[in-house]
Design an enzyme around this catalytic site. Sequence first.
Site, PDB file in Angstrom:
ATOM      1  N   TYR A 124       0.810  -1.218   0.000  1.00  0.00           N
ATOM      2  CA  TYR A 124       0.000   0.000   0.000  1.00  0.00           C
ATOM      3  C   TYR A 124       0.844   1.268   0.000  1.00  0.00           C
ATOM      4  O   TYR A 124       0.308   2.369   0.020  1.00  0.00           O
ATOM      5  CB  TYR A 124      -0.940   0.019   1.202  1.00  0.00           C
ATOM      6  CG  TYR A 124      -2.102  -0.922   1.041  1.00  0.00           C
ATOM      7  CD1 TYR A 124      -1.879  -2.288   0.975  1.00  0.00           C
ATOM      8  CD2 TYR A 124      -3.396  -0.453   0.945  1.00  0.00           C
ATOM      9  CE1 TYR A 124      -2.926  -3.173   0.818  1.00  0.00           C
ATOM     10  CE2 TYR A 124      -4.453  -1.332   0.796  1.00  0.00           C
ATOM     11  CZ  TYR A 124      -4.215  -2.686   0.731  1.00  0.00           C
ATOM     12  OH  TYR A 124      -5.254  -3.550   0.581  1.00  0.00           O
ATOM     13  N   ASP A 229      -5.994  -6.453   5.236  1.00  0.00           N
ATOM     14  CA  ASP A 229      -7.145  -5.982   4.473  1.00  0.00           C
ATOM     15  C   ASP A 229      -8.032  -7.169   4.104  1.00  0.00           C
ATOM     16  O   ASP A 229      -9.248  -7.166   4.318  1.00  0.00           O
ATOM     17  CB  ASP A 229      -6.618  -5.280   3.203  1.00  0.00           C
ATOM     18  CG  ASP A 229      -7.697  -4.518   2.474  1.00  0.00           C
ATOM     19  OD1 ASP A 229      -8.814  -4.408   2.991  1.00  0.00           O
ATOM     20  OD2 ASP A 229      -7.418  -4.032   1.356  1.00  0.00           O
TER      21      ASP A 229
END
Length: 342
Positions: A124, A229
Amino acid sequence: MTYRVTLIPGDGTGPELVAATRRVLDATGVDFAWEVQDAGLDAMEREGTPLPDRVLESIRRNGVALKGPITTPVGSGFRSVNVALRQSLDLYANVRPARSMPGVRSYYRDVDLVIVRENSEDLYAGIEHYVIPDVAAESIKIITRPATERIARFAFDYARRNSRRKVTAVHKANIMKFTDGLFLQVCGEVAKEYPDIAFEDRIVDNMCMQLVQKPELYDVLLCPNLYGDIISDLASGLVGGLGVAPGANIGDGLAVFEPVHGSAPKYAGQNKVNPTATILSGALMLRYLGEIAAAEGLEAAVRAVIAEGKNVTYDLKPQADDPTAVGTQEMADAIIVALRRL
Ligand code: NAD
């Protein structure tokens, strides 16, 4: 004592969910001074950015925010307002509890997990590029010792504070020997500082299978960004879906509470979607503020309304088109009644 809290309604179904949650939080008896700050699509149209500086300044000033979901505008230059907010404020820990609730349809009854997800690096970090346009692309995975140490300490401290017994580090160190290998090594080192909390590790693919087969064996899951996630959505699925999944993003002295789900724009303005995830995010905020009795009262009220199964939104009814389903605000009203009764 009055708590000053930044309130970000968000967009899509966000404003109605946040309005319902605000009423419920005010009914707990805890005194809030809400500082409303728009972000998202409306702010984008008015101010040219979906995340104006005034929003970040308000959160820095107050230290705490409650946030509705925000749609990510396509083609604005912003990858995601939500990711930008977490990065700008260095909210490095994403915390998502997933707990079974009587009355919520699910194959499982005894799930009680907390996913602690590193929020600032891994894939990310957004370092990616085309090596050859349309033919080959590359994305860089960053794992560092300082970021891993602080998320591991956060997970163990959380476990200690909340009477949890075990932390499981999730990784793929058998394949990514340097990045995930470093993550696992540092988690193991930090674990030695917490002899009262058990520590183990699982390879992420095996973790997914184990969570589906025997989720009751697990407690706090300590994950790098990407696995966190995915696993937190899996965990939401184990306890009945996105409508009931709360979340928190926490940094040093700053915290933003928000549901796991997005802005569900197709239901915007219809008073239809489930306020539980946002209300339980509010309960997490009460805990963070040290208002433990109010948090426990609110969680009990939510559980009572869901267990009764009468004043709940469509997603908690046996059939989605059940005519007895109530709206967002009516479910919040029922939670307020339960708060006063309990
Ligand atoms: P979503 O979570 O908004 O909705 C997917 C589906 O889940 C909905 O259509 C609905 O059927 C169900 N759902 C979600 N919330 C619900 C609730 N409270 N009650 C009942 N049902 C609910 O996911 P999406 O459609 O992929 O995303 C929509 C937008 O939200 C996108 O722009 C995305 O970028 C954004 N998003 C924002 C956040 C955030 O603000 N933190 C998180 C995820 C997605």
